[in-house]
Design a protein around this motif. Structure first.
Motif, mmCIF file in Angstrom:
data_model
loop_
_atom_site.group_PDB
_atom_site.id
_atom_site.type_symbol
_atom_site.label_atom_id
_atom_site.label_comp_id
_atom_site.label_asym_id
_atom_site.label_seq_id
_atom_site.Cartn_x
_atom_site.Cartn_y
_atom_site.Cartn_z
ATOM 1 N N TRP A 70 0.777 -1.203 0.118
ATOM 2 C CA TRP A 70 0.058 0.006 -0.037
ATOM 3 C C TRP A 70 0.870 1.298 -0.188
ATOM 4 O O TRP A 70 0.377 2.649 -0.241
ATOM 5 C CB TRP A 70 -1.130 -0.038 1.226
ATOM 6 C CG TRP A 70 -0.062 -0.226 2.615
ATOM 7 C CD1 TRP A 70 0.482 0.788 3.094
ATOM 8 C CD2 TRP A 70 0.096 -1.239 3.173
ATOM 9 N NE1 TRP A 70 1.171 0.463 4.150
ATOM 10 C CE2 TRP A 70 1.021 -0.856 4.307
ATOM 11 C CE3 TRP A 70 -0.474 -2.685 2.980
ATOM 12 C CZ2 TRP A 70 1.296 -1.716 5.322
ATOM 13 C CZ3 TRP A 70 0.291 -3.241 4.172
ATOM 14 C CH2 TRP A 70 0.862 -3.216 5.362
ATOM 15 N N ARG A 71 2.131 0.904 0.191
ATOM 16 C CA ARG A 71 2.911 2.362 0.362
ATOM 17 C C ARG A 71 3.210 2.948 -0.810
ATOM 18 O O ARG A 71 3.502 4.323 -0.885
ATOM 19 C CB ARG A 71 4.422 1.922 0.934
ATOM 20 C CG ARG A 71 4.194 1.628 2.419
ATOM 21 C CD ARG A 71 5.651 1.668 2.945
ATOM 22 N NE ARG A 71 5.467 1.064 4.273
ATOM 23 C CZ ARG A 71 6.195 0.112 5.011
ATOM 24 N NH1 ARG A 71 7.204 -0.276 4.311
ATOM 25 N NH2 ARG A 71 5.943 -0.268 6.204
ATOM 26 N N ASP A 72 2.744 2.696 -1.902
ATOM 27 C CA ASP A 72 2.861 3.528 -3.348
ATOM 28 C C ASP A 72 1.394 4.252 -3.492
ATOM 29 O O ASP A 72 1.512 5.126 -4.358
ATOM 30 C CB ASP A 72 2.884 2.608 -4.548
ATOM 31 C CG ASP A 72 4.099 1.682 -4.371
ATOM 32 O OD1 ASP A 72 5.081 2.164 -3.966
ATOM 33 O OD2 ASP A 72 4.326 0.662 -4.929
ATOM 34 N N GLU A 74 -0.811 6.954 -1.680
ATOM 35 C CA GLU A 74 -0.809 7.864 -0.584
ATOM 36 C C GLU A 74 -2.021 8.117 0.029
ATOM 37 O O GLU A 74 -2.302 7.859 1.230
ATOM 38 C CB GLU A 74 -0.578 9.488 -1.325
ATOM 39 C CG GLU A 74 -0.025 10.363 0.110
ATOM 40 C CD GLU A 74 0.983 10.003 0.756
ATOM 41 O OE1 GLU A 74 0.902 10.208 1.994
ATOM 42 O OE2 GLU A 74 2.225 9.363 0.017
ATOM 43 N N LEU A 77 -2.537 4.612 1.978
ATOM 44 C CA LEU A 77 -1.548 4.732 3.068
ATOM 45 C C LEU A 77 -2.021 5.240 4.066
ATOM 46 O O LEU A 77 -2.109 4.742 5.235
ATOM 47 C CB LEU A 77 -0.255 5.252 2.775
ATOM 48 C CG LEU A 77 0.790 5.469 3.662
ATOM 49 C CD1 LEU A 77 1.678 4.324 3.594
ATOM 50 C CD2 LEU A 77 1.439 6.692 3.529
ATOM 51 N N SER A 78 -2.711 6.572 3.965
ATOM 52 C CA SER A 78 -3.522 7.172 5.127
ATOM 53 C C SER A 78 -4.536 6.556 5.589
ATOM 54 O O SER A 78 -4.556 6.344 6.981
ATOM 55 C CB SER A 78 -3.618 8.772 4.696
ATOM 56 O OG SER A 78 -4.591 9.211 5.462
ATOM 57 N N GLY A 81 -3.405 3.423 7.501
ATOM 58 C CA GLY A 81 -2.765 3.738 8.657
ATOM 59 C C GLY A 81 -3.618 4.078 9.843
ATOM 60 O O GLY A 81 -3.527 3.654 11.265
ATOM 61 N N LEU A 126 -0.178 5.297 11.710
ATOM 62 C CA LEU A 126 0.001 6.128 10.448
ATOM 63 C C LEU A 126 1.483 5.805 10.070
ATOM 64 O O LEU A 126 1.885 5.610 9.125
ATOM 65 C CB LEU A 126 -0.207 7.446 10.600
ATOM 66 C CG LEU A 126 -1.778 7.628 10.309
ATOM 67 C CD1 LEU A 126 -2.207 9.196 10.853
ATOM 68 C CD2 LEU A 126 -2.490 7.781 9.066
ATOM 69 N N THR A 127 2.261 5.853 11.439
ATOM 70 C CA THR A 127 3.703 5.516 11.191
ATOM 71 C C THR A 127 4.175 4.308 10.788
ATOM 72 O O THR A 127 4.895 4.067 9.881
ATOM 73 C CB THR A 127 4.373 5.946 12.574
ATOM 74 O OG1 THR A 127 4.138 7.452 12.849
ATOM 75 C CG2 THR A 127 5.954 6.002 12.204
ATOM 76 N N ALA A 129 2.300 2.165 8.912
ATOM 77 C CA ALA A 129 1.832 1.955 7.576
ATOM 78 C C ALA A 129 2.751 2.691 6.502
ATOM 79 O O ALA A 129 3.173 2.131 5.461
ATOM 80 C CB ALA A 129 0.510 2.711 7.355
ATOM 81 N N SER A 130 3.651 3.730 6.888
ATOM 82 C CA SER A 130 4.191 4.455 5.940
ATOM 83 C C SER A 130 5.909 3.973 6.193
ATOM 84 O O SER A 130 6.486 3.970 5.226
ATOM 85 C CB SER A 130 4.175 6.180 6.144
ATOM 86 O OG SER A 130 4.698 6.164 7.440
ATOM 87 N N THR A 131 6.167 3.407 7.402
ATOM 88 C CA THR A 131 7.616 3.277 7.467
ATOM 89 C C THR A 131 7.868 1.637 8.258
ATOM 90 O O THR A 131 8.813 1.137 7.960
ATOM 91 C CB THR A 131 8.237 4.088 8.842
ATOM 92 O OG1 THR A 131 7.833 3.986 9.839
ATOM 93 C CG2 THR A 131 8.329 5.435 7.920
#
Length: 146
Positions: A70-72, A74, A77-78, A81, A126-127, A129-131
């Motif tokens: 999902w990181r591609d 945005e 991702l939100s 997260g 959220l963190t 999901a993104s990192t």
């Protein structure tokens, strides 16, 4: 996550902490918990990855192992997260004695532990999901120790 309609429900305010505390007979706490536990996008992504979300610490460990495709996107991702944070909070509230949901001003849900410590589980989700960090299972383990 902002849940504006929660502001229209009767609630007791704790001005010292700046939060709405849902307690007593003001509202049906299980309805709020059910609403926060829906996490529709996370549940569908988990199902596609073969992970069962059963509100257990083991399900958090399994989510930590899912490949983050999902990181591609945005928007995904939100949303994912946010759902991950709400699911993390749901597991904590359902399994850690004394943990409870509180709604901060402007509708932001947090988890308050019996020690008084507050967890901003949405920010953690959220963190994650993104990192990928903090791992959801790690946040849970810290909450369970408290």
């Amino acid at each position: 996550m902002n849940i504006p309609f929660l502001g229209t429900w009767r609630k007791k305010r704790d001005p010292a902490r700046g939060v709405a505390v849902f307690s007593g007979g003001d509202i049906d706490k299980s309805s709020v918990a059910q609403l926060l536990s829906e996490c529709e996008l996370l549940r569908s992504q988990a199902e596609e990855a073969g992970v069962e979300l059963d509100d257990s610490a083991a399900s958090l460990e399994a989510l930590d192992q899912v490949v983050p495709r999902w990181r591609d996107d945005e928007e995904t991702l939100s949303r994912l997260g946010n759902d991950a944070g709400l699911y993390l909070g749901t597991v904590i509230v359902r399994t850690v004695p004394g943990a409870a949901w509180e709604i901060r001003p402007y509708g932001r849900p947090v988890v308050r532990l019996s020690s008084g410590r507050e967890l901003d589980v949405v920010a953690d989700g959220l963190t994650w999901a993104s990192t990928g960090t903090p791992e959801l299972s790690y946040v849970y383990a810290e909450a369970a120790e408290a």
